[in-house]
Design a protein around this motif. Sequence first.
Motif, PDB file in Angstrom:
ATOM      1  N   LYS A  79       4.683  11.868   4.328  1.00  0.00           N
ATOM      2  CA  LYS A  79       4.252  11.534   5.198  1.00  0.00           C
ATOM      3  C   LYS A  79       5.631  10.661   4.989  1.00  0.00           C
ATOM      4  N   CYS A 120       2.448   1.601  -3.471  1.00  0.00           N
ATOM      5  CA  CYS A 120       0.735   2.568  -4.334  1.00  0.00           C
ATOM      6  C   CYS A 120       0.706   3.651  -4.131  1.00  0.00           C
ATOM      7  N   ASP A 121       1.226   4.188  -2.732  1.00  0.00           N
ATOM      8  CA  ASP A 121       0.604   5.429  -2.245  1.00  0.00           C
ATOM      9  C   ASP A 121       1.785   6.467  -3.178  1.00  0.00           C
ATOM     10  N   GLN A 136       0.337  -1.424   0.273  1.00  0.00           N
ATOM     11  CA  GLN A 136       0.232  -0.201   0.090  1.00  0.00           C
ATOM     12  C   GLN A 136       0.279   1.151  -0.251  1.00  0.00           C
ATOM     13  N   ASN A 169       2.425  12.429  -0.724  1.00  0.00           N
ATOM     14  CA  ASN A 169       1.632  11.408  -1.104  1.00  0.00           C
ATOM     15  C   ASN A 169      -0.134  12.138  -2.584  1.00  0.00           C
ATOM     16  N   SER A 170      -1.189  12.129  -3.171  1.00  0.00           N
ATOM     17  CA  SER A 170      -1.798  12.663  -3.582  1.00  0.00           C
ATOM     18  C   SER A 170      -2.681  13.119  -2.967  1.00  0.00           C
TER      19      SER A 170
END
Length: 298
Positions: A150, A113-114, A110, A144-145
């Motif tokens: 992060k 993917c982030d 994950q 991130n998007s």
Amino acid sequence: MSYALMNPIQSVKAAFVKQTKQENADYRVRINKSLIAIKYLLRSVMPFRGNDEKHDSPFKGPFLELVETLKEANPEIASVLDRAPGNNYMTAPRIQKDLASACAYEITKQIVCDIADDVFCVLIDESGDVAGKEQMAIVVRYVNSEGLVKERFLGIVSVKETSAKSLKEVLEKMLSVNGLSLSSIRGQGYDRASNMRGKFGGLRTLIQNENPSAYYVHCFAHQLQLALVACAQAHKGVSGFFGNVNILVNFIRSSNKRQELLRDKQVAEFAQLIEDGEIETGSGLNQQSSIARAGDTR
């Protein structure tokens, strides 16, 4: 169709299919129960094992106690565990490790993917563990998007050497396994060790030789540690206390007889505390240990 209208072979097959379906359903309940407990402990950053995991123990440890709580709260789980074989509760230490590893894999996937195909920074530190093995921890920092910064722990890897070349190979392998590459790095954060930040042969230089955009920044956490050490050394009371501690430790460690006397004293004190019920007993508790010299970090 009832079993009475079937021939014996059909009856056996139907009974086997029914039993297999029931076993599969029970297995799913047992594995889901353990997975729920593990996910809770991982989110809470809590240990799994207890000091005494025997059946009659007052506290078997966070994982087993949480399983017991789920059993009390859910009649279906209680029913499945009551009819399960004694060696098929799905609570063994090895199963706990396997499920925790599966959760770690999904979390790492994950994180990757982030990041997607965007750029990121790496924060790396290496140190020895209690077993005397060198471990390298890798953290990625990215936006991130949603535009939020992060910092996520990517993994910890055992390294045989702490040379810059060896660390770079380990980092490349870790990034490659997770679908990332050195070309996407835009920042590096290390401490001031020569193998990490050296201008000629350090890890940051080896990476910058391939990716000039991977700018180096002295790790802020390490800067904070250095500031705290400097403040402690400048304070007479604090520096005097730790100075006396070091003198005492060196005095005891310089003689095996003194260390033996200290161990005998500790054994007597622990025996009295156990007798008074002030400390717990169990596997791995109250072990003998040597005195470690107090370094800056400690």
